[in-house]
Design an enzyme around this catalytic site. Structure first.
Site, PDB file in Angstrom:
ATOM      1  N   SER A 115       0.835  -1.206   0.000  1.00  0.00           N
ATOM      2  CA  SER A 115       0.000   0.000   0.000  1.00  0.00           C
ATOM      3  C   SER A 115       0.874   1.261   0.000  1.00  0.00           C
ATOM      4  O   SER A 115       1.687   1.418  -0.909  1.00  0.00           O
ATOM      5  CB  SER A 115      -0.933  -0.068   1.210  1.00  0.00           C
ATOM      6  OG  SER A 115      -2.000   0.827   1.086  1.00  0.00           O
ATOM      7  N   ASP A 165      -8.658  -4.894  -6.000  1.00  0.00           N
ATOM      8  CA  ASP A 165      -8.391  -3.686  -5.206  1.00  0.00           C
ATOM      9  C   ASP A 165      -9.200  -2.535  -5.802  1.00  0.00           C
ATOM     10  O   ASP A 165      -9.164  -2.298  -7.008  1.00  0.00           O
ATOM     11  CB  ASP A 165      -6.890  -3.378  -5.249  1.00  0.00           C
ATOM     12  CG  ASP A 165      -6.454  -2.381  -4.176  1.00  0.00           C
ATOM     13  OD1 ASP A 165      -7.200  -1.421  -3.904  1.00  0.00           O
ATOM     14  OD2 ASP A 165      -5.357  -2.571  -3.623  1.00  0.00           O
ATOM     15  N   HIS A 201      -8.053  -4.743  -1.494  1.00  0.00           N
ATOM     16  CA  HIS A 201      -6.767  -4.196  -1.062  1.00  0.00           C
ATOM     17  C   HIS A 201      -6.124  -5.081   0.015  1.00  0.00           C
ATOM     18  O   HIS A 201      -4.896  -5.215   0.080  1.00  0.00           O
ATOM     19  CB  HIS A 201      -6.996  -2.780  -0.529  1.00  0.00           C
ATOM     20  CG  HIS A 201      -5.738  -2.030  -0.263  1.00  0.00           C
ATOM     21  ND1 HIS A 201      -4.802  -1.783  -1.243  1.00  0.00           N
ATOM     22  CD2 HIS A 201      -5.234  -1.485   0.879  1.00  0.00           C
ATOM     23  CE1 HIS A 201      -3.783  -1.100  -0.717  1.00  0.00           C
ATOM     24  NE2 HIS A 201      -4.022  -0.919   0.565  1.00  0.00           N
TER      25      HIS A 201
END
Lengths: 335, 335
Positions: free
Chosen positions: B129, B282, B311
């Site tokens: 991320s 995601d 995600h």
């Protein structure tokens, strides 16, 4: 001067168990009922919208021509014209307005269409988003009345993720202390702005922003485009928005006395010719959910909009999507 | 007792133009630098996370073994351990904490790794991320130092839609009057809850909820799962969350004096062997964005996670995704 009519219903028993002594169903009709009474189109409204917004779609999907069809647009409860938190007297006003379902909406719309307007046959029910949810409900409840349905960017039941997305909207609005649990005197502006900004992430697709498609809507910048929804929602009443949001979260064509939660049975009951049109890039009304629904419907076709406009593909604003939808509606009406 | 170290930097000139007289970079190391000094892994932290959260990933991706590698976890600025709104003295405290970029983070991390820890070669930079965003930045800025990178569920530049999604989070938090534009005395709980609820719609995929995958995480119900993120974010400081959010919104490996906004040039500079791993589902760090990036990188492969965990596929909690990532990391480290 109002450009719409009110159909008044008395002693309406809602699914939640409450009885509303007086219910207003605001509606507008376009065109004339023909001699054979077989040119009726019902077109429910979508989230936050009023009949005026449906006129945009009528202009975009040219098949929906009032010169040819008698088009009835019933305003959804909670939209500020039909009975809503903002226009209902105590003890059902504002924060204590009862929870109203899609089923409740369609039962009343059916009375408007049949009892009040004398319609015996509905050629087509068509709607976008929550309008699509009402469209599915019409098909499941009145299979002998409805000949065709066209649900656009909407599902017969709100999916769990869609529910979660709406939880976020609700929390953003209610985080504003000015909202005062619904007993505000002045609009909770910060909450409405937060609501709009959260919504903005959802209503288009990721690709829409990468490709700067918002320029086609006349927005010069990303920030301009963010103001788009704010303008739409700031004109609405916060409790009204939350009332419609509850309706949305609990949409399920089988959650009623007829189908008793048997979702497959409710779908199987939809005899109407159906073209179900999700948008390929819609982030909350998903193709996959419609696909699972269409599999159970005896007379339905799934026809996904090949668009990067996300949910907005069905709003009547993108020319390519409008062509696609218009062609499907023409097909349904030609039969 | 703290389980981490602090590297202090003085007179740090930030990209925003401000000079912080004293900067704390909190870090933790795992394992030992070997005699040949070629077993170094750098693993930046993700949004809202601290080094402890990275330990979950180390356990999940077993290749990241401290018995074999010297793993350095630098805490991102704004995370409450490194310099952050919540721990910086006036005049840089709380609401007036300066805007810090990914570039600022990585410049300081580089000093930690080279000056302070004496590292001359980095075997691998890996991050999830925002950790992936820092990973890309390491690759672009120090091509001769970094041998391999593995950005997981993150992009070299924050996409416009991702920016919009973050605008929604920010507005939800700031809608709470208790937030007081950052000068709160007590945590703005309603705002933090709204923030978490909005986030919940984004962090998994739509399919994740339909398939009730949250049961695999030990949540009995949808509502249980909604509390998941609230527990995570309620432990954070609101200004800290907004500081990291700003960093995220403005992430772009080319937005600096080296590449002067030439994004393609920055990507081309990443000589490191790269396996870029977005998750297929995601909702904000999209496969397509990584695909466009990988096309420009001389030594990179796109390898999407076939997951419906959205995600969270990269968070180290889903066994199937962990296997997939672990295999890629093994491959990079074997070379």
């Amino acid at each position: 001067m109002a450009d719409y009519e009110i159909f008044e219903l008395r002693q309406v028993v809602l699914q939640c168990g409450l009885t509303l002594p007086q219910v207003k169903l605001a509606y507008k009709t376009y065109g004339e009922l023909n001699a054979t009474r077989d040119n009726v189109i019902v077109m429910p409204t979508f989230y936050g919208a009023q009949h005026a917004e449906n006129e945009t779609m009528m202009a975009a999907w040219r098949t929906l021509d009032p010169k040819k069809y008698f088009i009835i647009v019933p305003n959804m409860f909670g939209n500020g014209l039909s009975s809503s938190p903002s226009n209902t007297p105590p003890p059902f006003d504002r924060a204590v307005f009862p929870n109203i379902t899609v089923y409740d909406n369609v039962v009343c719309q059916h009375r408007l269409v049949t009892e009040h307007l004398g319609v015996k046959q509905v050629r087509l029910v068509v709607g976008f988003s929550m309008g699509a949810q009402q469209t599915f409900q019409w098909g499941a409840m009145y299979p002998d009345l409805v000949q065709a349905i066209a649900p656009i960017c909407g599902s017969a039941r709100t999916s769990p993720h869609n529910y979660i997305f709406l939880e976020g909207l609700k929390a953003a609005l209610a985080a504003d202390a000015a909202f005062a649990e619904g007993w505000y005197q002045a609009p909770p502006i910060k909450g409405l702005r937060a609501f709009s900004r959260v919504y903005m992430g959802w209503v288009f697709s990721q690709d829409f922003f990468r490709e700067q498609e918002y320029r086609k809507m006349g927005f010069a910048s990303l920030e301009d485009s963010v103001r788009f929804l704010e303008g739409y929602f700031r004109r609405r009443d916060a409790n009204d928005l939350l009332a419609m949001l509850w309706t949305w979260q609990h949409a399920d064509i089988s959650a009623n006395i007829i189908y008793k939660g048997d979702f497959a049975a409710a779908l199987r009951a939809i005899k109407a010719q159906a073209i179900v049109m999700p948008s390929e890039t819609d982030l909350y009304f998903r193709v996959r959910d419609n696909e699972l629904e269409v599999e159970q419907m005896p007379n339905a076709e799934l026809r996904s909009l090949p668009s990067i406009w996300g949910h907005v593909a069905g709003l009547g604003v993108n020319p390519a999507d409008n062509e696609f939808i218009d062609a499907a509606l023409r097909e349904l009406l030609a039969k």
